[in-house]
Design a protein around this motif. Structure first.
Motif, PDB file in Angstrom:
ATOM      1  N   ALA A  47       0.828  -1.199   0.000  1.00  0.00           N
ATOM      2  CA  ALA A  47       0.000   0.000   0.000  1.00  0.00           C
ATOM      3  C   ALA A  47       0.868   1.256   0.000  1.00  0.00           C
ATOM      4  N   LEU A  48       1.930   1.256   0.797  1.00  0.00           N
ATOM      5  CA  LEU A  48       2.840   2.400   0.828  1.00  0.00           C
ATOM      6  C   LEU A  48       3.500   2.620  -0.525  1.00  0.00           C
ATOM      7  N   ASN A  49       3.908   1.542  -1.187  1.00  0.00           N
ATOM      8  CA  ASN A  49       4.524   1.661  -2.508  1.00  0.00           C
ATOM      9  C   ASN A  49       3.547   2.216  -3.532  1.00  0.00           C
ATOM     10  N   ALA A  50       2.267   1.911  -3.376  1.00  0.00           N
ATOM     11  CA  ALA A  50       1.264   2.416  -4.302  1.00  0.00           C
ATOM     12  C   ALA A  50       0.934   3.887  -4.032  1.00  0.00           C
ATOM     13  N   ILE A  51       0.974   4.284  -2.772  1.00  0.00           N
ATOM     14  CA  ILE A  51       0.588   5.651  -2.392  1.00  0.00           C
ATOM     15  C   ILE A  51       1.743   6.632  -2.505  1.00  0.00           C
ATOM     16  N   GLU A  52       2.964   6.178  -2.299  1.00  0.00           N
ATOM     17  CA  GLU A  52       4.126   7.081  -2.272  1.00  0.00           C
ATOM     18  C   GLU A  52       4.245   7.958  -3.509  1.00  0.00           C
ATOM     19  N   LEU A  54       1.948   9.117  -5.358  1.00  0.00           N
ATOM     20  CA  LEU A  54       0.900  10.138  -5.288  1.00  0.00           C
ATOM     21  C   LEU A  54       1.283  11.254  -4.325  1.00  0.00           C
ATOM     22  N   LEU A  55       1.961  10.889  -3.248  1.00  0.00           N
ATOM     23  CA  LEU A  55       2.347  11.879  -2.247  1.00  0.00           C
ATOM     24  C   LEU A  55       3.512  12.748  -2.728  1.00  0.00           C
ATOM     25  N   THR A  56       4.335  12.199  -3.591  1.00  0.00           N
ATOM     26  CA  THR A  56       5.496  12.958  -4.081  1.00  0.00           C
ATOM     27  C   THR A  56       5.275  13.484  -5.492  1.00  0.00           C
ATOM     28  N   ASN A  57       4.034  13.443  -5.968  1.00  0.00           N
ATOM     29  CA  ASN A  57       3.664  13.959  -7.294  1.00  0.00           C
ATOM     30  C   ASN A  57       4.462  13.304  -8.426  1.00  0.00           C
ATOM     31  N   GLN A  58       4.688  12.015  -8.322  1.00  0.00           N
ATOM     32  CA  GLN A  58       5.429  11.289  -9.366  1.00  0.00           C
ATOM     33  C   GLN A  58       4.499  10.408 -10.178  1.00  0.00           C
ATOM     34  N   VAL A  59       3.288  10.835 -10.364  1.00  0.00           N
ATOM     35  CA  VAL A  59       2.309  10.022 -11.090  1.00  0.00           C
ATOM     36  C   VAL A  59       2.523  10.164 -12.580  1.00  0.00           C
TER      37      VAL A  59
END
Length: 59
Positions: A47-52, A54-59
């Motif tokens: 879950a952290l790998n999937a969300i990280e 998004l949190l660092t704007n690297q989408v």
């Protein structure tokens, strides 16, 4: 709006069930319990790998 209405009723002497908060299965008991989280669990790591990104704007 409900908070204002509830405060208005309380001002006039209306009360509610104390057991909702203080009873044997009340909210105080429910939220006063310790929460144990195994942060090393694989599912949390995924879950952290999937969300990280998004949190660092690297989408």
């Amino acid at each position: 709006m409900r908070a204002i209405y509830s405060a208005s009723l309380a001002k006039r002497g209306f009360t509610g069930p104390l057991r909702l908060f203080e009873g044997p299965n009340g909210l105080v008991r429910m939220f006063d319990q310790p929460l144990e989280v195994d942060w090393g669990a694989m599912i949390l790591e995924s879950a952290l790998n999937a969300i990280e990104p998004l949190l660092t704007n690297q989408v």
